[in-house]
Design an enzyme around this catalytic site. Sequence first.
Site, short mmCIF file in Angstrom:
data_model
loop_
_atom_site.label_atom_id
_atom_site.label_comp_id
_atom_site.label_asym_id
_atom_site.label_seq_id
_atom_site.Cartn_x
_atom_site.Cartn_y
_atom_site.Cartn_z
CB CYS A 1 3.81 18.25 -9.42
SG CYS A 1 4.85 17.92 -10.66
CG HIS B 1 -1.99 -1.08 1.27
ND1 HIS B 1 -3.00 -1.45 1.95
CD2 HIS B 1 -2.47 -1.76 0.15
CE1 HIS B 1 -3.74 -2.45 1.71
NE2 HIS B 1 -3.54 -2.67 0.55
P1 NAD Z 1 -7.59 -3.06 10.11
O1 NAD Z 1 -7.54 -1.80 10.73
O2 NAD Z 1 -8.71 -3.41 9.16
O3 NAD Z 1 -7.39 -4.35 11.20
C1 NAD Z 1 -6.58 -4.35 12.10
C2 NAD Z 1 -6.48 -5.85 12.75
O4 NAD Z 1 -5.48 -5.79 13.79
C3 NAD Z 1 -7.60 -6.24 13.29
O5 NAD Z 1 -8.11 -7.80 12.99
C4 NAD Z 1 -7.38 -6.36 14.86
O6 NAD Z 1 -8.14 -7.24 15.54
C5 NAD Z 1 -5.83 -6.69 14.77
N1 NAD Z 1 -5.11 -6.20 15.79
C6 NAD Z 1 -5.14 -5.10 16.73
N2 NAD Z 1 -4.36 -5.08 17.81
C7 NAD Z 1 -3.48 -5.93 17.28
C8 NAD Z 1 -2.20 -6.49 18.16
N3 NAD Z 1 -1.61 -5.98 18.83
N4 NAD Z 1 -1.56 -7.60 17.32
C9 NAD Z 1 -2.16 -8.36 16.37
N5 NAD Z 1 -3.23 -8.11 15.72
C10 NAD Z 1 -3.86 -7.03 16.38
O7 NAD Z 1 -6.17 -3.11 9.47
P2 NAD Z 1 -5.50 -4.01 8.19
O8 NAD Z 1 -6.28 -5.24 7.90
O9 NAD Z 1 -4.18 -3.62 7.83
O10 NAD Z 1 -6.46 -3.19 6.65
C11 NAD Z 1 -6.89 -1.75 6.65
C12 NAD Z 1 -6.02 -0.58 5.87
O11 NAD Z 1 -5.37 0.21 6.84
C13 NAD Z 1 -4.87 -1.11 5.16
O12 NAD Z 1 -4.83 -0.71 3.74
C14 NAD Z 1 -3.60 -0.54 5.81
O13 NAD Z 1 -3.06 0.23 4.79
C15 NAD Z 1 -4.31 0.86 6.38
N6 NAD Z 1 -3.47 1.16 7.67
C16 NAD Z 1 -2.28 1.09 7.96
C17 NAD Z 1 -1.67 1.59 9.02
C18 NAD Z 1 -0.19 1.52 9.44
O14 NAD Z 1 0.52 1.70 8.24
N7 NAD Z 1 0.21 1.27 10.61
C19 NAD Z 1 -2.48 1.96 10.09
C20 NAD Z 1 -4.01 1.94 9.92
C21 NAD Z 1 -4.55 1.56 8.75
#
Ligand code: NAD
Length: 262
Positions: free
Chosen positions: A163, A133
């Site tokens: 840009c 992503h």
């Molecule tokens: P999501 O927010 O949909 O789901 C997060 C998952 O992580 C949930 O199933 C939850 O139960 C689990 N979770 C929470 N705490 C946890 C822990 N300590 N250990 C293990 N699992 C844990 O996230 P997703 O599936 O990555 O998809 C959503 C989109 O969000 C993606 O496209 C991503 O790019 C984006 N995103 C990225 C970030 C980042 O870069 N850190 C942050 C927020 C969202």
Amino acid sequence: MSQICQMCQKESPNHPITQSLISRLRSAQRVVALTGAGVSAESGIPTFRDAQTGLWAKYDPTQLATPEAFARNPKLVWEWYEWRRALRHDTQPNAGHYALAALAKHVPRLVVITQNIDGLHQLAGSTDVIELHGNLQRNKCSRENIVIERATARPTAEGLLACPRCGAYLRPDVVWFGEALPRDALERAFVESTQCDVFFIIGTSGVVEPAASLPRYAKRAGAFLVEINPEETPLSAIADVVLRGKSGEVLPEIVRRLEGGD
Ligand code: NAD
């Protein structure tokens, strides 16, 4: 560490399924770890399912991370990303990120496929990371779709960046809902998923496609599937082992066992 065997549905810290996972890892040639926002939750970066805080509490992230939102209100979307960048700047990798980097030393090949845009896997020392992503720290031209260094961009009167070549607004080089994934990254992710022996699904809700399909391809090609997540997901049902816990606790425990901790 609490774990549930998919076969008998019993929860036990000493269930033999753990031994089977460790044995699989000891003999594995190729391991893949698909990670999502959950792996960074313990670093203090909210997942999309967490409520946002402060000024952003009233916004739904899935409504901000879209091309339509940027077209409608570029300043709002840009400022949300600037907030996320500041959040990321103040955070560090957690024990889960470090354990994945350590796991790479115990298997011949470990590829991390991440949906995260925060770069924390690389910061923790993972060297083979496929970013599905994009990356929060990079920007690209919203018209020409090419990466532009921030230092070369032109500030606009609205407080955005433009840009230097064509004057269109810069946007973060991340994949928004409804957009296609970078082709090279996706192709490599599918190849790695269908060639691995063990496939970890870590901290992802398993609902964002096409990443959510990778475990299904891996399973069909014969991989042993391990899910690490405190909550059930649509992928739990196809996992061979479900470890119900936080990745910052479960992953270091796996590495400890691999290192002969007990
Ligand atoms: P999501 O927010 O949909 O789901 C997060 C998952 O992580 C949930 O199933 C939850 O139960 C689990 N979770 C929470 N705490 C946890 C822990 N300590 N250990 C293990 N699992 C844990 O996230 P997703 O599936 O990555 O998809 C959503 C989109 O969000 C993606 O496209 C991503 O790019 C984006 N995103 C990225 C970030 C980042 O870069 N850190 C942050 C927020 C969202």
